[in-house]
Design a protein around this motif. Sequence first.
Motif, PDB file in Angstrom:
ATOM      1  N   ASP A 407       0.788  -1.357  -0.054  1.00 59.42           N
ATOM      2  CA  ASP A 407      -0.093  -0.133  -0.046  1.00 59.42           C
ATOM      3  C   ASP A 407       0.850   1.222  -0.089  1.00 59.42           C
ATOM      4  O   ASP A 407       0.524   2.408   0.432  1.00 59.42           O
ATOM      5  CB  ASP A 407      -0.948   0.031   1.302  1.00 59.42           C
ATOM      6  CG  ASP A 407      -0.330  -0.320   2.449  1.00 59.42           C
ATOM      7  OD1 ASP A 407       0.933  -0.489   2.559  1.00 59.42           O
ATOM      8  OD2 ASP A 407      -1.090  -0.269   3.750  1.00 59.42           O
ATOM      9  N   LEU A 408       2.082   1.295  -0.776  1.00 59.76           N
ATOM     10  CA  LEU A 408       2.998   2.223  -0.658  1.00 59.76           C
ATOM     11  C   LEU A 408       2.727   3.114  -2.126  1.00 59.76           C
ATOM     12  O   LEU A 408       1.787   2.993  -2.616  1.00 59.76           O
ATOM     13  CB  LEU A 408       4.494   2.056  -0.523  1.00 59.76           C
ATOM     14  CG  LEU A 408       4.994   0.654  -1.175  1.00 59.76           C
ATOM     15  CD1 LEU A 408       5.011   1.011  -2.604  1.00 59.76           C
ATOM     16  CD2 LEU A 408       6.195   0.365  -0.652  1.00 59.76           C
ATOM     17  N   MET A 409       3.300   4.171  -2.056  1.00 56.69           N
ATOM     18  CA  MET A 409       3.173   5.196  -3.289  1.00 56.69           C
ATOM     19  C   MET A 409       1.701   5.585  -3.457  1.00 56.69           C
ATOM     20  O   MET A 409       1.115   5.612  -2.207  1.00 56.69           O
ATOM     21  CB  MET A 409       3.554   4.556  -4.709  1.00 56.69           C
ATOM     22  CG  MET A 409       5.190   4.333  -4.591  1.00 56.69           C
ATOM     23  SD  MET A 409       6.028   3.874  -6.054  1.00 56.69           S
ATOM     24  CE  MET A 409       6.820   2.650  -5.715  1.00 56.69           C
ATOM     25  N   HIS A 410       1.215   5.383  -4.413  1.00 60.04           N
ATOM     26  CA  HIS A 410      -0.244   5.935  -4.582  1.00 60.04           C
ATOM     27  C   HIS A 410      -1.156   4.690  -4.692  1.00 60.04           C
ATOM     28  O   HIS A 410      -2.255   4.650  -4.908  1.00 60.04           O
ATOM     29  CB  HIS A 410      -0.702   6.604  -5.829  1.00 60.04           C
ATOM     30  CG  HIS A 410       0.273   7.828  -5.851  1.00 60.04           C
ATOM     31  ND1 HIS A 410      -0.109   9.255  -5.215  1.00 60.04           N
ATOM     32  CD2 HIS A 410       1.287   8.438  -6.739  1.00 60.04           C
ATOM     33  CE1 HIS A 410       0.740   9.863  -5.174  1.00 60.04           C
ATOM     34  NE2 HIS A 410       1.527   9.792  -6.195  1.00 60.04           N
ATOM     35  N   ASN A 411      -0.580   3.535  -4.382  1.00 60.79           N
ATOM     36  CA  ASN A 411      -1.413   2.406  -4.572  1.00 60.79           C
ATOM     37  C   ASN A 411      -2.516   2.189  -3.828  1.00 60.79           C
ATOM     38  O   ASN A 411      -3.675   1.540  -4.401  1.00 60.79           O
ATOM     39  CB  ASN A 411      -0.569   1.042  -4.220  1.00 60.79           C
ATOM     40  CG  ASN A 411       1.015   1.243  -5.117  1.00 60.79           C
ATOM     41  OD1 ASN A 411       1.257   1.980  -5.817  1.00 60.79           O
ATOM     42  ND2 ASN A 411       1.781   0.288  -4.638  1.00 60.79           N
TER      43      ASN A 411
END
Lengths: 449, 274
Positions: A407-411
């Motif tokens: 669930d990192l970046m814009h995920n």
Amino acid sequence: MVHGHSHDGAPCSGHHGEESGSRVPNPQDMHALVEQLRAAGVDVSSLPNIPTAPRDLEEARTKSFQFWSTQPVPHMDERVPADVNCAIEENIPLDKVRAEPFSLPAGFRWSNVDLNDADQLNELYNLLTKNYVEDDDSMFRFDYSADFLKWALQVPGHRQEWHCGVRADSNNRLLAFIGAVPQTVRVYDKTVKMVEINFLCVHKNLRSRRVAPVLIREITRRVNVTGVFQAAFTAGIVIPKPVSICRYYHRSLNPRKLIDVRFSHLSAKMTMARTIKLYKLPEETATRNLREMTRADVPQVFKLLTNSLKQYSLAPVYTDEEELAHALVPRKTVVYSYVAENHNGKITDLISFYSLPSTVMGNANHKTIFAAYLYYYVAGSVSVKQLINDALILAHREKFDVFNALDLMHNDKIFADLKFGKGDGNLQYYLYNWKCADMKPSQIGLVLQ
Amino acid sequence: MFIAWFVSEFQNRTGENNSTYSEQPIDQLLEAKFNAAASRLPAFRLQLDRKTGLKFYGLYKQAILGPANAKEGPYWYETEARTKFNAWLANGKMSRGTAMQKYCDMLSILDKDWDPNAETQKQTWDKVPSTMGVIEPEMFDDFVAPKPTRLETDSEKSWFAAMRVNDVATMKQLLDEDPNILEAKDQHLAMTALLWAADLGCDPVVKFLIDHGADVNAVDGCLQTALHFTAQCHRPLLAEILIQAGADKSALDADGLTPADCCDDAELREKLTP
């Protein structure tokens, strides 16, 4: 080199003033305090929740943190203020770094693993993939391929002494491994030369000998002698102290197989037929001119990605095009990268994923789950959602069974729309010899294999 | 003084502070533990009595969204929604962190094997692949699960449970006790055991049901037959068995499609073409 964790002399000025007010005692402090109270005649058993007789797990926890309490890492309960972003211990002058390797239990010796030697590469592969504990109830194990290991460990600037193995004297078998690769990482506003630590593995026969701490100390020493004092790593376990706790999400590409191997389950309200239909993907990607990345795209992708990574608080810094080429130029069965090019020949978007299959334990019909993991991406001309959906289509075309992403970046924003389901696994991000404020997963732009 | 500090320090860590609600930052570890608990719970859902289930629901909402706003609840006549909302409201101004902790505590009572720390504290460096949870209709915006029309009886519950795990012996026993159970429909999707077994690929169950005279042309709410399910799930062996037992290749579902129309596997499609 001995890493005594001490705040005195640590270059962390912004932090000291608040310690007396907000610092929470660590387990060692607590035990010491309990002893003092007992000595003073206080009935400690009447105090709330004091671990007078630690349960097994508490004990294990304290025990394992005994090692980490000697290491330059923040305390488990420490809340690092936003203005602190610095090394915990100052760099050691190179002539003061311990020159001789740490000692191993009798009967074992250090041995670098030469990944260009097919036999040694195969030994490492076997250690990492076949070395499961029989009573382990996990149904899936990572199946790192030899090509994958070469990709992950032989980055530009790699050193053989950072492919650090332990062998038994008696039969020369490889029984433990820890790897480090050079990687410059930006943490908030500071760019730091680091290593990424990965593939720490101890053979089950050696588990009781507490070899992992020795491996960590030894790789630290081998990194320190080159003048590098920080590291980034990820782990499923919780130790002092995660900079961020991320979670895996999974998108079925081949739901029938995933359900057959019990990677996922159907609720009583879902039929297989409906599930297959809901997960069905279009044949063709939606982004115009999306094509496989080639070596010739490296200069443009270097600029595109370097610029895009600036938005995150923890991100790799590619020091030259060669580093980026190694990370992203496609390698069959290892890393898959695609770019979109506009009519002026300008690359506007990048999407990539890597392949890390899992072995399925004890299933008559299936031996392997083919899993794609979302890697770096830049959505320039299209939405993140469309770009990642195209990645799903491309991964499906390459016969992957599942597409995984943290669930990192814009995920996080696209998971619901693209039908990702929450996984049962967390992945903790750690920095060694660095303290900074906790990050939300969306601040993380660093993907470690 | 020293002892007073020590005790207060400890109570701050462990005590609950319910008096006023304020958005405290959530401890990362607690959140990880809570997430682990929340993904563990579905496995126990069927064992929960209603009261406990509602309590879990209320704590979950509190942990995710904070206190409920009494003014924003559903209308009193929306009975089910209102009951759930009340369970949330009952937590008052409890902080999100406390709700997470209580949720974890409740789960560890319910599931003795669940070690809240083990989930987040696996004392091994081995990275283990994460796996997916249960696929629920709620995960898909484009699909709304129908509300149960009637509840299954206890023996029907056992009947469908046995079907899912290919437990033909138990099914035989239940069928001997009540022959009508053969064509019983489940409470969620109103499908017979044969339809489910064709969908899920429970080959021994399909054979058992056919041997005991199950209707091979029974349909679900969308008029799909067992053959439609084998077509969509690519189950050539079951398709063969059903066809030999008299399944109708020209049966039309609610969209007017035959089993062959629903199949995107060329070989199986040919087999299914009337």
